[in-house]
Design a protein around this motif. Structure first.
Motif, PDB file in Angstrom:
ATOM      1  N   GLU A   1     -11.575  -3.324  11.672  1.00 19.94           N
ATOM      2  CA  GLU A   1     -11.755  -4.760  11.425  1.00 19.94           C
ATOM      3  C   GLU A   1     -12.809  -5.026  10.367  1.00 19.94           C
ATOM      4  O   GLU A   1     -12.752  -6.021   9.656  1.00 19.94           O
ATOM      5  N   GLN A   2     -13.783  -4.116  10.281  1.00 20.33           N
ATOM      6  CA  GLN A   2     -14.884  -4.345   9.340  1.00 20.33           C
ATOM      7  C   GLN A   2     -14.513  -3.992   7.903  1.00 20.33           C
ATOM      8  O   GLN A   2     -15.234  -4.316   6.980  1.00 20.33           O
ATOM      9  N   THR A   3     -13.427  -3.232   7.720  1.00 20.99           N
ATOM     10  CA  THR A   3     -13.090  -2.819   6.362  1.00 20.99           C
ATOM     11  C   THR A   3     -11.680  -3.264   6.028  1.00 20.99           C
ATOM     12  O   THR A   3     -10.959  -3.777   6.867  1.00 20.99           O
ATOM     13  N   ASN A   4     -11.298  -2.993   4.808  1.00 18.63           N
ATOM     14  CA  ASN A   4      -9.966  -3.335   4.375  1.00 18.63           C
ATOM     15  C   ASN A   4      -9.106  -2.076   4.304  1.00 18.63           C
ATOM     16  O   ASN A   4      -8.187  -1.967   3.522  1.00 18.63           O
TER      17      ASN A   4
ATOM     18  N   MET B   1       0.839  -1.213   0.000  1.00 14.85           N
ATOM     19  CA  MET B   1       0.000   0.000   0.000  1.00 14.85           C
ATOM     20  C   MET B   1       0.871   1.261   0.000  1.00 14.85           C
ATOM     21  O   MET B   1       0.770   2.098  -0.881  1.00 14.85           O
ATOM     22  N   ILE B   2       1.749   1.329   1.011  1.00 13.25           N
ATOM     23  CA  ILE B   2       2.638   2.495   1.089  1.00 13.25           C
ATOM     24  C   ILE B   2       4.084   2.018   1.096  1.00 13.25           C
ATOM     25  O   ILE B   2       4.445   1.136   1.883  1.00 13.25           O
ATOM     26  N   THR B   3       4.905   2.571   0.222  1.00 11.36           N
ATOM     27  CA  THR B   3       6.337   2.305   0.325  1.00 11.36           C
ATOM     28  C   THR B   3       7.073   3.628   0.413  1.00 11.36           C
ATOM     29  O   THR B   3       6.819   4.557  -0.357  1.00 11.36           O
ATOM     30  N   ILE B   4       7.936   3.697   1.411  1.00  6.10           N
ATOM     31  CA  ILE B   4       8.751   4.891   1.585  1.00  6.10           C
ATOM     32  C   ILE B   4      10.191   4.471   1.334  1.00  6.10           C
ATOM     33  O   ILE B   4      10.669   3.493   1.907  1.00  6.10           O
ATOM     34  N   GLU B   5      10.855   5.187   0.436  1.00  8.32           N
ATOM     35  CA  GLU B   5      12.224   4.816   0.082  1.00  8.32           C
ATOM     36  C   GLU B   5      13.148   6.003   0.211  1.00  8.32           C
ATOM     37  O   GLU B   5      12.869   7.081  -0.320  1.00  8.32           O
ATOM     38  N   ASP B   6      14.248   5.764   0.921  1.00  8.79           N
ATOM     39  CA  ASP B   6      15.360   6.709   0.944  1.00  8.79           C
ATOM     40  C   ASP B   6      14.903   8.141   1.259  1.00  8.79           C
ATOM     41  O   ASP B   6      15.351   9.094   0.645  1.00  8.79           O
TER      42      ASP B   6
ATOM     43  N   LYS C   1      -1.448  -3.346   2.677  1.00  9.40           N
ATOM     44  CA  LYS C   1      -2.852  -2.969   2.562  1.00  9.40           C
ATOM     45  C   LYS C   1      -3.659  -3.539   3.729  1.00  9.40           C
ATOM     46  O   LYS C   1      -3.470  -4.687   4.127  1.00  9.40           O
ATOM     47  N   GLY C   2      -4.501  -2.732   4.294  1.00  9.78           N
ATOM     48  CA  GLY C   2      -5.390  -3.181   5.355  1.00  9.78           C
ATOM     49  C   GLY C   2      -4.733  -3.238   6.724  1.00  9.78           C
ATOM     50  O   GLY C   2      -5.369  -3.647   7.694  1.00  9.78           O
ATOM     51  N   GLU C   3      -3.471  -2.852   6.809  1.00  7.77           N
ATOM     52  CA  GLU C   3      -2.792  -2.917   8.105  1.00  7.77           C
ATOM     53  C   GLU C   3      -3.114  -1.704   8.965  1.00  7.77           C
ATOM     54  O   GLU C   3      -3.430  -0.629   8.459  1.00  7.77           O
TER      55      GLU C   3
ATOM     56  N   ALA D   1     -15.183   7.487   1.999  1.00  7.64           N
ATOM     57  CA  ALA D   1     -14.696   6.119   1.804  1.00  7.64           C
ATOM     58  C   ALA D   1     -13.212   6.068   1.431  1.00  7.64           C
ATOM     59  O   ALA D   1     -12.849   5.558   0.379  1.00  7.64           O
ATOM     60  N   PRO D   2     -12.338   6.612   2.289  1.00  8.21           N
ATOM     61  CA  PRO D   2     -10.912   6.578   1.966  1.00  8.21           C
ATOM     62  C   PRO D   2     -10.365   5.158   2.081  1.00  8.21           C
ATOM     63  O   PRO D   2     -10.881   4.354   2.851  1.00  8.21           O
ATOM     64  N   ASP D   3      -9.326   4.853   1.298  1.00  4.94           N
ATOM     65  CA  ASP D   3      -8.694   3.543   1.456  1.00  4.94           C
ATOM     66  C   ASP D   3      -7.511   3.638   2.422  1.00  4.94           C
ATOM     67  O   ASP D   3      -6.920   2.649   2.803  1.00  4.94           O
ATOM     68  N   LEU D   4      -7.170   4.869   2.786  1.00  7.78           N
ATOM     69  CA  LEU D   4      -6.096   5.091   3.746  1.00  7.78           C
ATOM     70  C   LEU D   4      -6.551   6.174   4.728  1.00  7.78           C
ATOM     71  O   LEU D   4      -6.965   7.257   4.314  1.00  7.78           O
ATOM     72  N   LEU D   5      -6.506   5.837   6.014  1.00  6.86           N
ATOM     73  CA  LEU D   5      -6.942   6.809   7.023  1.00  6.86           C
ATOM     74  C   LEU D   5      -5.753   7.209   7.892  1.00  6.86           C
ATOM     75  O   LEU D   5      -5.120   6.350   8.522  1.00  6.86           O
TER      76      LEU D   5
END
Lengths: 259, 250
Positions: A191-194, A1-6, A27-29, A161-165
């Motif tokens: 828990e109820q959403t992804n 979902m998210i990658t942070i590099e350097d 994702k979903g973590e 309905a964000p996928d990232l909060l």
């Protein structure tokens, strides 16, 4: 979902916060970020939110580099940020209004967002009910308690309905019982959403309750991510259990070692 | 929360004012202070005649000044409030210009623009301009960073921020500034209208009645000008009640 590099980020005053920092969030973590004040918790959250830009390095969400606030990312701040001149319902509709203002341009609002007043109203009613503030729809923020205001701010974000909060110390201004209740509410919703969620906090218990993974930041320059795996998170985790206390102790020691 | 003014309060206040006037008129008992029982009926007959035209002329000047000043000052104040650099440059000048009583520029404006309606309107607009400029600037600058950030996170760019945050945040300030500054504006109008005009309450009160000792008629003019101030005040107040519902909740 998210990658942070350097990632390299230095404050305008010259204080280095991140140098060669990297992190990967699935994702979903559910994540919490904890650390002493000035460690860059909020900075990292704002970087992910696209509200500030790093000097170097890249943050990618779903493969797309973050260059400005992403329409599918929701943000809740400690200070609710509600419009004082608008009622709870009007505040909750604000995101839709802004999306309508720009149209589905993919920059300010998702490409697939089509205005549908009826559905929007339904969403708002549903979220206000789920957060237990449906009876305050016509109230202004000044008429609400702090907890209710924060619920309204969360509702305003979730109707889109964000996928990232992302949440920056969302409950730290609240009284303990209300804080606990809202932590549980957010955990249940998670828990109820992804949905992927990241909560910045300075409260050890909150970090353990809300974060399946806990990112610990230090006051100096953060180079490598220090992540604690925390299987005791979530609404099912018993706050009084021994494992929970052990995890809190561990986090406490971890933070103590940083100072 | 602010306290609402009521119609009953306005009526009571008017009656008290008229009662006080009558009392003083009885005590003084001279032609310079006629009783409201003579003036008020005269006011109602002349208001739908010549006096009404003077009233309209004055009202039009004030309204024109309010419109011009608001259109210029509100965007300027927003810009100053949002762009810190601009405020740092213009700030000192505004700080000095704001408290200067603008009426002292009357001769300057008359010389530059001639003694016309335009110069009178300009003078009044100048007063209102600074009042609005300062409150809008402070209002725009005082908006919490968190509010801006969270609205940005809902997808708002510059335009949407302006439409949904800055504009609604400044409207109450503009209205309050207008309501408070129209009193001064009308006072200045009274002075400005005393020279070279045919219609206007200031002209009517000083030139057409006072100078030729028509005291009763003079008082109708005073009443009309008072009414003008009260009317503008309450019209703005009514708009405020409608727009700023959140400030007047019980």
């Amino acid at each position: 979902m998210i990658t942070i590099e350097d990632l390299i980020f230095t404050h305008a005053g010259g204080q280095e916060i991140f140098k060669g920092f990297g992190l990967s969030i699935g994702k979903g973590e559910s994540w919490t970020i904890i650390g002493p004040s000035g460690c860059g918790k909020t900075t990292l959250l704002y970087l992910i939110a696209g509200l500030i830009m790093p000097q170097k390095g890249c943050i990618r969400i779903k493969g797309e580099p973050v260059t400005r606030p992403r329409p599918q990312t929701g943000l809740v701040l400690q200070d609710h940020g509600l419009l004082p001149w608008a009622t709870v319902v009007e505040n909750s509709m604000l995101g839709f209004k802004i999306r309508k203002f720009y149209g589905p341009d993919g920059i300010h609002s998702p490409l697939n967002s089509l205005p549908d007043r009826k559905k929007e109203k339904q969403q708002v009613d549903q979220w206000l009910a789920r957060l237990g503030i449906d009876q305050y729809g016509q109230s202004y923020p000044a008429q609400l308690s702090r907890g209710q205001r924060q619920r309204a701010a969360i509702a305003r974000t979730l109707v889109l309905a964000p996928d990232l909060l992302l949440m920056d110390e969302p409950f730290s201004a609240l009284d303990a019982p209300i804080r606990k209740e809202l932590q549980q509410v957010m955990n249940t919703l998670h828990e109820q959403t992804n949905r992927t969620s990241i909560v910045v906090t300075h409260d050890i218990e909150e970090a353990v309750i809300m974060g399946r993974y806990i990112l610990v930041l230090s006051t100096g320059v953060n180079t490598a991510a220090q992540v604690i795996d925390n299987p005791h998170a979530g609404s099912r985790g018993n706050v009084k259990s021994q494992q929970f206390e052990q995890m809190c102790d561990r986090l406490h020691n971890c933070l103590g070692a940083l100072q | 929360m602010k306290k609402k003014a009521t119609l009953a309060g306005a009526v009571t206040g008017t009656l008290m004012l008229l009662g006080g006037w009558w009392l003083v008129a009885v005590i003084v008992n001279r032609p310079i202070l006629p009783s409201p029982f003579t003036v008020v009926p005269l006011f109602f007959t002349s208001f739908f005649n010549e006096l009404g035209l003077h009233f309209l002329a004055s009202g039009a000047r004030v309204m024109a000044a309010i419109t011009i000043a608001t259109l210029l000052a509100a965007p300027a104040g927003l810009a100053l409030g949002q762009i810190a650099l601009l405020d740092r440059i213009a700030g000192p000048l505004i700080a000095i210009a704001y408290p200067i009583p603008k009426i002292i520029f009357l001769p300057v404006i008359y010389v530059l623009m001639g003694i016309t309606d335009l110069s009178k309107i300009t003078l009044i607009a100048l007063i209102i301009f600074f009042q609005i400029l300062v409150v809008v600037r402070d209002e725009a600058a005082g908006l919490k960073k968190e509010l801006i950030l969270s609205v940005q996170s809902l997808g708002a760019g510059r335009l949407a921020l302006f439409r949904y945050v800055y504009l609604p945040a400044c409207v109450p300030a503009v209205l309050t500034a207008l309501r408070v500054s129209t009193g001064t504006a009308i006072a200045v109008l009274f002075i400005a209208e005393q020279s070279l005009t045919e219609y206007g309450l200031g002209y009517y009160i000083v030139v057409e009645t006072y100078q030729i000792l028509l005291y009763k008629e003079m008082y109708t003019g005073i009443m009309a000008m008072g009414l003008l101030g009260v009317a503008i005040y309450f019209v703005i107040y009514a708009i405020e009640l409608k727009v700023n519902k959140h400030l007047y909740i019980n």
